[in-house]
Design an enzyme around this catalytic site. Structure first.
Site, PDB file in Angstrom:
ATOM      1  N   SER A  95       0.836  -1.199   0.000  1.00  0.00           N
ATOM      2  CA  SER A  95       0.000   0.000   0.000  1.00  0.00           C
ATOM      3  C   SER A  95       0.865   1.242   0.000  1.00  0.00           C
ATOM      4  CB  SER A  95      -0.853  -0.034   1.267  1.00  0.00           C
ATOM      5  OG  SER A  95      -1.402   1.224   1.524  1.00  0.00           O
ATOM      6  N   TYR A 119      -1.649  -0.708  10.709  1.00  0.00           N
ATOM      7  CA  TYR A 119      -1.874  -1.343   9.400  1.00  0.00           C
ATOM      8  C   TYR A 119      -0.655  -1.132   8.507  1.00  0.00           C
ATOM      9  CZ  TYR A 119      -3.591  -1.747   4.605  1.00  0.00           C
ATOM     10  OH  TYR A 119      -3.726  -2.074   3.278  1.00  0.00           O
ATOM     11  N   LYS A 149       2.236  -3.811   6.725  1.00  0.00           N
ATOM     12  CA  LYS A 149       2.626  -3.877   5.296  1.00  0.00           C
ATOM     13  C   LYS A 149       4.136  -3.718   5.155  1.00  0.00           C
ATOM     14  CE  LYS A 149      -1.380  -4.555   3.420  1.00  0.00           C
ATOM     15  NZ  LYS A 149      -1.667  -5.848   2.807  1.00  0.00           N
TER      16      LYS A 149
HETATM   17  P1  NAD Z   1     -10.997  -7.212   1.156  1.00  0.00           P
HETATM   18  O1  NAD Z   1     -11.199  -7.178   2.630  1.00  0.00           O
HETATM   19  O2  NAD Z   1     -12.146  -6.944   0.267  1.00  0.00           O
HETATM   20  O3  NAD Z   1     -10.340  -8.615   0.726  1.00  0.00           O
HETATM   21  C1  NAD Z   1      -9.492  -9.353   1.572  1.00  0.00           C
HETATM   22  C2  NAD Z   1      -9.914 -10.814   1.492  1.00  0.00           C
HETATM   23  O4  NAD Z   1      -9.043 -11.590   2.348  1.00  0.00           O
HETATM   24  C3  NAD Z   1     -11.333 -11.059   1.991  1.00  0.00           C
HETATM   25  O5  NAD Z   1     -12.007 -11.899   1.070  1.00  0.00           O
HETATM   26  C4  NAD Z   1     -11.143 -11.763   3.342  1.00  0.00           C
HETATM   27  O6  NAD Z   1     -12.214 -12.639   3.645  1.00  0.00           O
HETATM   28  C5  NAD Z   1      -9.827 -12.481   3.126  1.00  0.00           C
HETATM   29  N1  NAD Z   1      -9.068 -12.751   4.361  1.00  0.00           N
HETATM   30  C6  NAD Z   1      -8.778 -11.877   5.358  1.00  0.00           C
HETATM   31  N2  NAD Z   1      -8.055 -12.487   6.314  1.00  0.00           N
HETATM   32  C7  NAD Z   1      -7.864 -13.776   5.896  1.00  0.00           C
HETATM   33  C8  NAD Z   1      -7.201 -14.897   6.447  1.00  0.00           C
HETATM   34  N3  NAD Z   1      -6.590 -14.824   7.641  1.00  0.00           N
HETATM   35  N4  NAD Z   1      -7.216 -16.065   5.766  1.00  0.00           N
HETATM   36  C9  NAD Z   1      -7.843 -16.158   4.562  1.00  0.00           C
HETATM   37  N5  NAD Z   1      -8.502 -15.126   3.997  1.00  0.00           N
HETATM   38  C10 NAD Z   1      -8.507 -13.945   4.656  1.00  0.00           C
HETATM   39  O7  NAD Z   1      -9.778  -6.181   0.849  1.00  0.00           O
HETATM   40  P2  NAD Z   1      -9.265  -5.591  -0.541  1.00  0.00           P
HETATM   41  O8  NAD Z   1      -9.644  -4.151  -0.595  1.00  0.00           O
HETATM   42  O9  NAD Z   1      -9.623  -6.494  -1.648  1.00  0.00           O
HETATM   43  O10 NAD Z   1      -7.696  -5.621  -0.268  1.00  0.00           O
HETATM   44  C11 NAD Z   1      -6.892  -6.721  -0.646  1.00  0.00           C
HETATM   45  C12 NAD Z   1      -5.470  -6.488  -0.194  1.00  0.00           C
HETATM   46  O11 NAD Z   1      -5.003  -5.241  -0.718  1.00  0.00           O
HETATM   47  C13 NAD Z   1      -5.315  -6.386   1.324  1.00  0.00           C
HETATM   48  O12 NAD Z   1      -4.111  -7.026   1.698  1.00  0.00           O
HETATM   49  C14 NAD Z   1      -5.222  -4.892   1.565  1.00  0.00           C
HETATM   50  O13 NAD Z   1      -4.483  -4.604   2.722  1.00  0.00           O
HETATM   51  C15 NAD Z   1      -4.495  -4.422   0.326  1.00  0.00           C
HETATM   52  N6  NAD Z   1      -4.757  -3.004   0.006  1.00  0.00           N
HETATM   53  C16 NAD Z   1      -6.048  -2.566  -0.128  1.00  0.00           C
HETATM   54  C17 NAD Z   1      -6.294  -1.208  -0.399  1.00  0.00           C
HETATM   55  C18 NAD Z   1      -7.700  -0.687  -0.513  1.00  0.00           C
HETATM   56  O14 NAD Z   1      -7.877   0.523  -0.396  1.00  0.00           O
HETATM   57  N7  NAD Z   1      -8.703  -1.523  -0.758  1.00  0.00           N
HETATM   58  C19 NAD Z   1      -5.219  -0.314  -0.551  1.00  0.00           C
HETATM   59  C20 NAD Z   1      -3.921  -0.802  -0.431  1.00  0.00           C
HETATM   60  C21 NAD Z   1      -3.689  -2.160  -0.158  1.00  0.00           C
HETATM   61  N1  UFG Z   2     -12.877  10.959   3.073  1.00  0.00           N
HETATM   62  C1  UFG Z   2     -13.923  11.778   3.410  1.00  0.00           C
HETATM   63  N2  UFG Z   2     -15.036  11.195   3.941  1.00  0.00           N
HETATM   64  C2  UFG Z   2     -15.155   9.858   4.147  1.00  0.00           C
HETATM   65  C3  UFG Z   2     -14.074   9.029   3.795  1.00  0.00           C
HETATM   66  C4  UFG Z   2     -12.936   9.613   3.259  1.00  0.00           C
HETATM   67  O1  UFG Z   2     -13.860  12.995   3.241  1.00  0.00           O
HETATM   68  O2  UFG Z   2     -16.192   9.402   4.659  1.00  0.00           O
HETATM   69  C5  UFG Z   2     -11.672  11.563   2.457  1.00  0.00           C
HETATM   70  C6  UFG Z   2     -10.404  11.354   3.276  1.00  0.00           C
HETATM   71  O3  UFG Z   2     -10.258  12.360   4.241  1.00  0.00           O
HETATM   72  C7  UFG Z   2      -9.329  11.399   2.178  1.00  0.00           C
HETATM   73  C8  UFG Z   2     -10.025  10.784   0.968  1.00  0.00           C
HETATM   74  O4  UFG Z   2     -11.431  10.920   1.219  1.00  0.00           O
HETATM   75  O5  UFG Z   2      -8.996  12.725   1.871  1.00  0.00           O
HETATM   76  C9  UFG Z   2      -9.706   9.313   0.752  1.00  0.00           C
HETATM   77  O6  UFG Z   2      -9.927   8.601   1.963  1.00  0.00           O
HETATM   78  P1  UFG Z   2     -10.020   7.005   2.020  1.00  0.00           P
HETATM   79  O7  UFG Z   2     -10.355   6.626   3.425  1.00  0.00           O
HETATM   80  O8  UFG Z   2     -10.914   6.493   0.941  1.00  0.00           O
HETATM   81  O9  UFG Z   2      -8.550   6.533   1.631  1.00  0.00           O
HETATM   82  P2  UFG Z   2      -7.143   6.876   2.305  1.00  0.00           P
HETATM   83  O10 UFG Z   2      -6.368   7.667   1.318  1.00  0.00           O
HETATM   84  O11 UFG Z   2      -7.293   7.418   3.652  1.00  0.00           O
HETATM   85  O12 UFG Z   2      -6.508   5.414   2.472  1.00  0.00           O
HETATM   86  C10 UFG Z   2      -6.659   4.373   1.520  1.00  0.00           C
HETATM   87  C11 UFG Z   2      -6.848   3.033   2.226  1.00  0.00           C
HETATM   88  C12 UFG Z   2      -5.609   2.642   2.954  1.00  0.00           C
HETATM   89  C13 UFG Z   2      -4.458   2.628   2.011  1.00  0.00           C
HETATM   90  C14 UFG Z   2      -4.331   3.948   1.295  1.00  0.00           C
HETATM   91  C15 UFG Z   2      -3.294   3.787   0.252  1.00  0.00           C
HETATM   92  O13 UFG Z   2      -7.904   3.119   3.161  1.00  0.00           O
HETATM   93  O14 UFG Z   2      -5.745   1.334   3.450  1.00  0.00           O
HETATM   94  O15 UFG Z   2      -5.560   4.299   0.682  1.00  0.00           O
HETATM   95  O16 UFG Z   2      -3.050   4.958  -0.363  1.00  0.00           O
HETATM   96  F1  UFG Z   2      -3.314   2.394   2.684  1.00  0.00           F
END
Ligand code: NAD
Ligand code: UFG
Length: 323
Positions: free
Chosen positions: A123, A147, A151
């Site tokens: 991330s 978190y 990572k």
């Molecule tokens: P998500 O929660 O939708 O998907 C994660 C999946 O992993 C789910 O299906 C959950 O059931 C499964 N899971 C969790 N713990 C587990 C375990 N112990 N064993 C087996 N399965 C397990 O999340 P996502 O948004 O698809 O994110 C996927 C990956 O990308 C994560 O590692 C997250 O940290 C990373 N990531 C997400 C974002 C974002 O904004 N969505 C940003 C940066 C990185």
């Molecule tokens: N925001 C609002 N209202 C809300 C939610 C978010 O104004 O209800 C704003 C936040 O302040 C920020 C922007 O929208 O300015 C994006 O916020 P998000 O929570 O959607 O995303 P972040 O950038 O905070 O973080 C996300 C994921 C993290 C990841 C990161 C990577 O949540 O897990 O992107 O860049 F690490």
């Protein structure tokens, strides 16, 4: 066979679609702690192809080893993990257990089964407070929350592993802000409870599940005062995993790549774009800044673009014509 941990989740499900469309066989390994098996049925509907599904937990070595062996896994894409920043501050041990211990267990199981290719979901949060923007992969790393620390710890574990054995093929992908959903409308982001992230919240306001959006801060040093982020469409992100697998297939390495667009949009830009897409106004109010938020950041996506260009220019027809 590509073994996809967390394949039923938001990014995993979109990646499974692209893997199946590209002709890969896919096994999903998921404990469904933050997803529904229905997502997997939808993937099959979209692609007209079947997935193998194994319900299991990455913290369980025996389950993992059996699953890797019986599926005939050749490479792993590792999405499974917990991702809520606020929750990670309240429950740090649960986050270390799932994200760090779970990944350690996965790597041990892979090693014992001689599966040595992994693409890991990292991330942009590993960049911490910006020292310069846009973030290049060489930007110094630090974590501002648990978190992010999980990572960062996994990234270091993967780099140490590669240093000890250079036959591993490791792709660390640093995602910026994934948004959107598959064009079919059949799969998307389905957060449990109150969404933390902007776009699922906006979408729930649009369908009437929430009354209004809180815009966290309108006094940032950005063009309209609201936070600016680099939003990348989830299907583009999914395709980034296929590109990473292709590159790893070419040679063993440990590579770290940003997956973002390089363009920043504000909260209000995103709200306006969603209003246009759904044809409805999105109610919002300005609220105080959210603790831990940064005003603005975006990716330098040059490295990912160069990799894609090098691959495509050297293999204009993909694998179908060898040179
Ligand atoms: P998500 O929660 O939708 O998907 C994660 C999946 O992993 C789910 O299906 C959950 O059931 C499964 N899971 C969790 N713990 C587990 C375990 N112990 N064993 C087996 N399965 C397990 O999340 P996502 O948004 O698809 O994110 C996927 C990956 O990308 C994560 O590692 C997250 O940290 C990373 N990531 C997400 C974002 C974002 O904004 N969505 C940003 C940066 C990185
Ligand atoms: N925001 C609002 N209202 C809300 C939610 C978010 O104004 O209800 C704003 C936040 O302040 C920020 C922007 O929208 O300015 C994006 O916020 P998000 O929570 O959607 O995303 P972040 O950038 O905070 O973080 C996300 C994921 C993290 C990841 C990161 C990577 O949540 O897990 O992107 O860049 F690490």
């Amino acid at each position: 066979m590509i073994f996809v941990t967390g394949g039923a989740g938001y990014i995993g499900s979109h990646t499974c679609v692209e893997l199946l469309n590209a002709g890969h066989q896919v096994t999903v390994f998921d404990n469904f702690s933050n997803s529904q098996p229905e997502a997997l049925r939808r993937i099959e509907r979209i692609t007209g192809k079947q997935l193998q599904v194994i319900e299991g937990d990455i913290r369980n070595p025996a389950e993992l080893k059996t699953a890797l062996q019986t599926s005939g896994a050749q490479a792993v894409i590792h999405f499974a993990g917990l991702k809520a920043v606020g929750e990670s501050e309240q429950q740090p041990l649960r986050y270390y257990e799932n994200n760090v211990q779970g990944t350690l267990t996965l790597l041990q199981a892979m090693q014992s089964c001689a599966v040595k290719t992994i693409v890991f979901s990292s991330s942009a949060t590993v960049y911490g407070i910006p020292q310069f923007l846009p973030y290049t992969e060489a930007h110094p790393l630090s974590a501002t929350n648990t978190y992010g620390q999980t990572k960062l710890t996994v990234e270091r574990m993967l780099q140490d592993l590669y240093r000890s054995d250079a036959t591993w093929r490791i792709g660390i992908l640093r995602y910026f802000n994934p948004v959107g959903a598959h064009a079919s409308g059949l799969i998307g982001e389905d957060p449990q409870g109150l969404p933390n992230n902007l776009m699922p919240f906006v979408a729930q306001v649009a369908v009437g599940r929430r009354e209004f959006l809180n815009v966290w801060g309108n006094d940032y040093d950005t063009p309209d005062g609201t936070g600016v982020r680099d939003y990348i469409h989830v299907v583009d992100l999914a395709l980034g995993h296929l590109a990473a697998l292709n590159r790893l297939q070419a040679q063993p390495q440990c590579m770290t790549v940003n997956l973002g667009t390089g363009i920043g949009y504000s909260v209000l830009d995103m709200v306006r774009a969603f209003e246009q897409a759904c044809g409805k106004p999105i109610a919002f109010q300005f609220s105080p800044r959210r603790a831990g938020d940064i005003a603005s950041y975006c990716a330098d996506p040059k490295l990912a673009a160069e990799h894609t260009w090098r691959w495509q220019s050297q293999n204009p027809q993909g694998y179908s014509i060898s040179h």
